[in-house]
Design a protein around this motif. Sequence first.
Motif, PDB file in Angstrom:
ATOM      1  N   ALA A   1      93.080  52.051  30.908  1.00  0.00           N
ATOM      2  CA  ALA A   1      94.137  51.214  30.339  1.00  0.00           C
ATOM      3  C   ALA A   1      93.737  50.592  29.011  1.00  0.00           C
ATOM      4  CB  ALA A   1      94.527  50.123  31.323  1.00  0.00           C
ATOM      5  N   GLY A   2      92.483  50.806  28.585  1.00  0.00           N
ATOM      6  CA  GLY A   2      92.020  50.298  27.306  1.00  0.00           C
ATOM      7  C   GLY A   2      91.343  48.948  27.360  1.00  0.00           C
ATOM      8  N   GLN A   3      91.206  48.367  28.541  1.00  0.00           N
ATOM      9  CA  GLN A   3      90.557  47.060  28.660  1.00  0.00           C
ATOM     10  C   GLN A   3      89.036  47.215  28.597  1.00  0.00           C
ATOM     11  OE1 GLN A   3      92.284  46.025  32.509  1.00  0.00           O
ATOM     12  NE2 GLN A   3      93.583  44.505  31.520  1.00  0.00           N
ATOM     13  N   ILE A   4      88.366  46.290  27.897  1.00  0.00           N
ATOM     14  CA  ILE A   4      86.897  46.315  27.857  1.00  0.00           C
ATOM     15  C   ILE A   4      86.363  45.882  29.220  1.00  0.00           C
ATOM     16  CG2 ILE A   4      84.834  45.286  26.838  1.00  0.00           C
ATOM     17  CD1 ILE A   4      86.304  45.087  24.211  1.00  0.00           C
ATOM     18  N   ILE A   5      85.576  46.747  29.843  1.00  0.00           N
ATOM     19  CA  ILE A   5      85.049  46.458  31.175  1.00  0.00           C
ATOM     20  C   ILE A   5      83.525  46.336  31.194  1.00  0.00           C
ATOM     21  CG2 ILE A   5      86.991  47.484  32.402  1.00  0.00           C
ATOM     22  CD1 ILE A   5      85.309  50.025  32.743  1.00  0.00           C
ATOM     23  N   ALA A   6      82.860  46.727  30.089  1.00  0.00           N
ATOM     24  CA  ALA A   6      81.393  46.651  30.075  1.00  0.00           C
ATOM     25  C   ALA A   6      80.882  46.695  28.644  1.00  0.00           C
ATOM     26  CB  ALA A   6      80.774  47.799  30.879  1.00  0.00           C
ATOM     27  N   ASN A   7      79.732  46.085  28.437  1.00  0.00           N
ATOM     28  CA  ASN A   7      78.971  46.257  27.208  1.00  0.00           C
ATOM     29  C   ASN A   7      77.854  47.250  27.480  1.00  0.00           C
ATOM     30  OD1 ASN A   7      80.272  44.378  25.385  1.00  0.00           O
ATOM     31  ND2 ASN A   7      79.469  42.759  26.699  1.00  0.00           N
TER      32      ASN A   7
ATOM     33  N   TYR B   1      74.842  49.913  31.205  1.00  0.00           N
ATOM     34  CA  TYR B   1      76.219  49.409  31.198  1.00  0.00           C
ATOM     35  C   TYR B   1      76.226  48.106  31.996  1.00  0.00           C
ATOM     36  CZ  TYR B   1      78.176  53.932  29.645  1.00  0.00           C
ATOM     37  OH  TYR B   1      78.497  55.072  28.937  1.00  0.00           O
ATOM     38  N   ARG B   2      76.594  46.999  31.367  1.00  0.00           N
ATOM     39  CA  ARG B   2      76.705  45.702  32.049  1.00  0.00           C
ATOM     40  C   ARG B   2      78.194  45.367  32.172  1.00  0.00           C
ATOM     41  NH1 ARG B   2      71.663  43.548  32.428  1.00  0.00           N
ATOM     42  NH2 ARG B   2      70.118  44.224  30.864  1.00  0.00           N
ATOM     43  N   PHE B   3      78.711  45.478  33.373  1.00  0.00           N
ATOM     44  CA  PHE B   3      80.144  45.313  33.610  1.00  0.00           C
ATOM     45  C   PHE B   3      80.514  43.840  33.740  1.00  0.00           C
ATOM     46  CE2 PHE B   3      79.358  49.647  34.679  1.00  0.00           C
ATOM     47  CZ  PHE B   3      80.549  50.330  34.480  1.00  0.00           C
ATOM     48  N   VAL B   4      81.771  43.547  33.389  1.00  0.00           N
ATOM     49  CA  VAL B   4      82.247  42.171  33.472  1.00  0.00           C
ATOM     50  C   VAL B   4      82.306  41.691  34.919  1.00  0.00           C
ATOM     51  CG1 VAL B   4      83.531  42.290  31.310  1.00  0.00           C
ATOM     52  CG2 VAL B   4      84.657  42.957  33.442  1.00  0.00           C
ATOM     53  N   ASP B   5      82.386  42.630  35.887  1.00  0.00           N
ATOM     54  CA  ASP B   5      82.413  42.228  37.297  1.00  0.00           C
ATOM     55  C   ASP B   5      81.012  42.102  37.900  1.00  0.00           C
ATOM     56  OD1 ASP B   5      81.522  44.814  37.722  1.00  0.00           O
ATOM     57  OD2 ASP B   5      83.257  45.478  38.887  1.00  0.00           O
ATOM     58  N   GLY B   6      79.973  42.232  37.049  1.00  0.00           N
ATOM     59  CA  GLY B   6      78.595  42.105  37.509  1.00  0.00           C
ATOM     60  C   GLY B   6      77.917  43.408  37.882  1.00  0.00           C
ATOM     61  N   SER B   7      78.670  44.501  37.880  1.00  0.00           N
ATOM     62  CA  SER B   7      78.083  45.807  38.204  1.00  0.00           C
ATOM     63  C   SER B   7      77.132  46.260  37.095  1.00  0.00           C
ATOM     64  CB  SER B   7      79.178  46.859  38.408  1.00  0.00           C
ATOM     65  OG  SER B   7      80.060  46.490  39.445  1.00  0.00           O
ATOM     66  N   ILE B   8      76.229  47.169  37.477  1.00  0.00           N
ATOM     67  CA  ILE B   8      75.227  47.682  36.537  1.00  0.00           C
ATOM     68  C   ILE B   8      75.134  49.201  36.681  1.00  0.00           C
ATOM     69  CG2 ILE B   8      72.746  47.793  36.017  1.00  0.00           C
ATOM     70  CD1 ILE B   8      73.832  45.242  35.031  1.00  0.00           C
TER      71      ILE B   8
ATOM     72  N   ILE C   1      70.237  54.078  38.272  1.00  0.00           N
ATOM     73  CA  ILE C   1      70.669  53.066  39.235  1.00  0.00           C
ATOM     74  C   ILE C   1      72.126  52.707  38.961  1.00  0.00           C
ATOM     75  CG2 ILE C   1      70.346  50.677  40.026  1.00  0.00           C
ATOM     76  CD1 ILE C   1      67.415  50.904  39.194  1.00  0.00           C
ATOM     77  N   GLN C   2      72.921  52.687  40.007  1.00  0.00           N
ATOM     78  CA  GLN C   2      74.290  52.172  39.937  1.00  0.00           C
ATOM     79  C   GLN C   2      74.487  51.202  41.100  1.00  0.00           C
ATOM     80  OE1 GLN C   2      76.727  55.725  40.112  1.00  0.00           O
ATOM     81  NE2 GLN C   2      76.870  55.849  37.887  1.00  0.00           N
ATOM     82  N   LYS C   3      74.976  50.014  40.797  1.00  0.00           N
ATOM     83  CA  LYS C   3      75.214  49.054  41.870  1.00  0.00           C
ATOM     84  C   LYS C   3      76.281  48.058  41.430  1.00  0.00           C
ATOM     85  CE  LYS C   3      71.292  46.136  40.389  1.00  0.00           C
ATOM     86  NZ  LYS C   3      70.002  45.528  40.809  1.00  0.00           N
ATOM     87  N   GLY C   4      76.964  47.499  42.420  1.00  0.00           N
ATOM     88  CA  GLY C   4      78.001  46.525  42.132  1.00  0.00           C
ATOM     89  C   GLY C   4      79.370  47.022  42.557  1.00  0.00           C
ATOM     90  N   PRO C   5      80.377  46.158  42.491  1.00  0.00           N
ATOM     91  CA  PRO C   5      81.711  46.493  42.994  1.00  0.00           C
ATOM     92  C   PRO C   5      82.430  47.614  42.250  1.00  0.00           C
ATOM     93  CG  PRO C   5      81.707  44.359  41.858  1.00  0.00           C
ATOM     94  CD  PRO C   5      80.276  44.755  42.040  1.00  0.00           C
ATOM     95  N   PHE C   6      82.020  47.925  41.017  1.00  0.00           N
ATOM     96  CA  PHE C   6      82.683  49.010  40.287  1.00  0.00           C
ATOM     97  C   PHE C   6      82.444  50.353  40.950  1.00  0.00           C
ATOM     98  CE2 PHE C   6      82.939  52.301  37.006  1.00  0.00           C
ATOM     99  CZ  PHE C   6      84.176  52.025  36.443  1.00  0.00           C
ATOM    100  N   PHE C   7      81.320  50.502  41.652  1.00  0.00           N
ATOM    101  CA  PHE C   7      80.920  51.786  42.227  1.00  0.00           C
ATOM    102  C   PHE C   7      81.217  51.822  43.727  1.00  0.00           C
ATOM    103  CE2 PHE C   7      78.169  50.854  38.606  1.00  0.00           C
ATOM    104  CZ  PHE C   7      78.467  51.951  37.800  1.00  0.00           C
ATOM    105  N   SER C   8      81.674  52.998  44.197  1.00  0.00           N
ATOM    106  CA  SER C   8      82.038  53.136  45.605  1.00  0.00           C
ATOM    107  C   SER C   8      80.820  53.014  46.516  1.00  0.00           C
ATOM    108  CB  SER C   8      82.735  54.473  45.847  1.00  0.00           C
ATOM    109  OG  SER C   8      81.894  55.559  45.467  1.00  0.00           O
ATOM    110  N   LYS C   9      79.659  53.441  46.035  1.00  0.00           N
ATOM    111  CA  LYS C   9      78.419  53.233  46.778  1.00  0.00           C
ATOM    112  C   LYS C   9      77.256  53.184  45.791  1.00  0.00           C
ATOM    113  CE  LYS C   9      77.025  57.971  47.935  1.00  0.00           C
ATOM    114  NZ  LYS C   9      76.609  58.849  49.039  1.00  0.00           N
ATOM    115  N   PRO C  10      76.217  52.420  46.116  1.00  0.00           N
ATOM    116  CA  PRO C  10      75.095  52.281  45.181  1.00  0.00           C
ATOM    117  C   PRO C  10      74.280  53.567  45.073  1.00  0.00           C
ATOM    118  CG  PRO C  10      74.601  51.165  47.242  1.00  0.00           C
ATOM    119  CD  PRO C  10      76.029  51.606  47.334  1.00  0.00           C
ATOM    120  N   VAL C  11      73.627  53.730  43.916  1.00  0.00           N
ATOM    121  CA  VAL C  11      72.759  54.879  43.660  1.00  0.00           C
ATOM    122  C   VAL C  11      71.433  54.362  43.118  1.00  0.00           C
ATOM    123  CG1 VAL C  11      72.384  56.880  42.152  1.00  0.00           C
ATOM    124  CG2 VAL C  11      74.634  56.516  43.197  1.00  0.00           C
ATOM    125  N   ASP C  12      70.333  54.876  43.641  1.00  0.00           N
ATOM    126  CA  ASP C  12      69.000  54.637  43.087  1.00  0.00           C
ATOM    127  C   ASP C  12      68.255  55.952  43.242  1.00  0.00           C
ATOM    128  OD1 ASP C  12      66.385  53.902  42.452  1.00  0.00           O
ATOM    129  OD2 ASP C  12      66.625  51.882  43.263  1.00  0.00           O
TER     130      ASP C  12
END
Length: 222
Positions: free
Chosen positions: A7-13, A31-38, A59-70
Amino acid sequence: MVARSEAGQIIANVEFSQAVQSDQVTMHVIYRFVDGSIDDEETTYTQQGTFRLVRNHHIQKGPFFSKPVDFTVEAATGIVTSRTIDKNGKMHVESKHIKLPDDLANGFVGTLLLNVPHNTAPFRVGMLAPVVGGRLIRLLISPEEEQTVQLSGRSLKATVFRVHPELGGIVSMIARLLGFQPKDVMVWVLEGEEPAVAVVVGQLGGSGPVVSADLVGTSFDK
């Protein structure tokens, strides 16, 4: 860089760093997401005539991802390690040996695109996807077109590449039936003496929502 939703919204730096030691290059992208995900990926490779992966840790973790990855790949030994945390908070570590191809490109596909000749023919590289302990797939990389982009008020030519995951056989059929078929990734690479990746549009890690990451100040000519 910044990452945006469809939708064009900034969701991460997006933070990028690179260090060179002897003949090894280490890249670190976060990627540092506004919802705290990484989404945190560190990749080391060599570039003595050909590019060779040394190691990759994703590594992927946080609510943006359906399941964490390490997920860690040690290319020289072929040891692949997955770390998971169960519902009780206990970490489980699983390592196994996989015969890896020499062209494994986990974490540095963008670097390859910065170094291919102009008007290159389509080519393939290997990728180890972080599913079921690691599954080897092929990526078909094809130049699509040239496009003019605007970066900080300058008009620059960019080559657009399509990165298509080839799952193959029964795996591809099952993935389509379950809705897990990874989507193609589109990459805009600025041409010239100092090429750079300007825009990447695709799923992070081959799953989840489509995200667009672009250099701050980038736009397309209408």
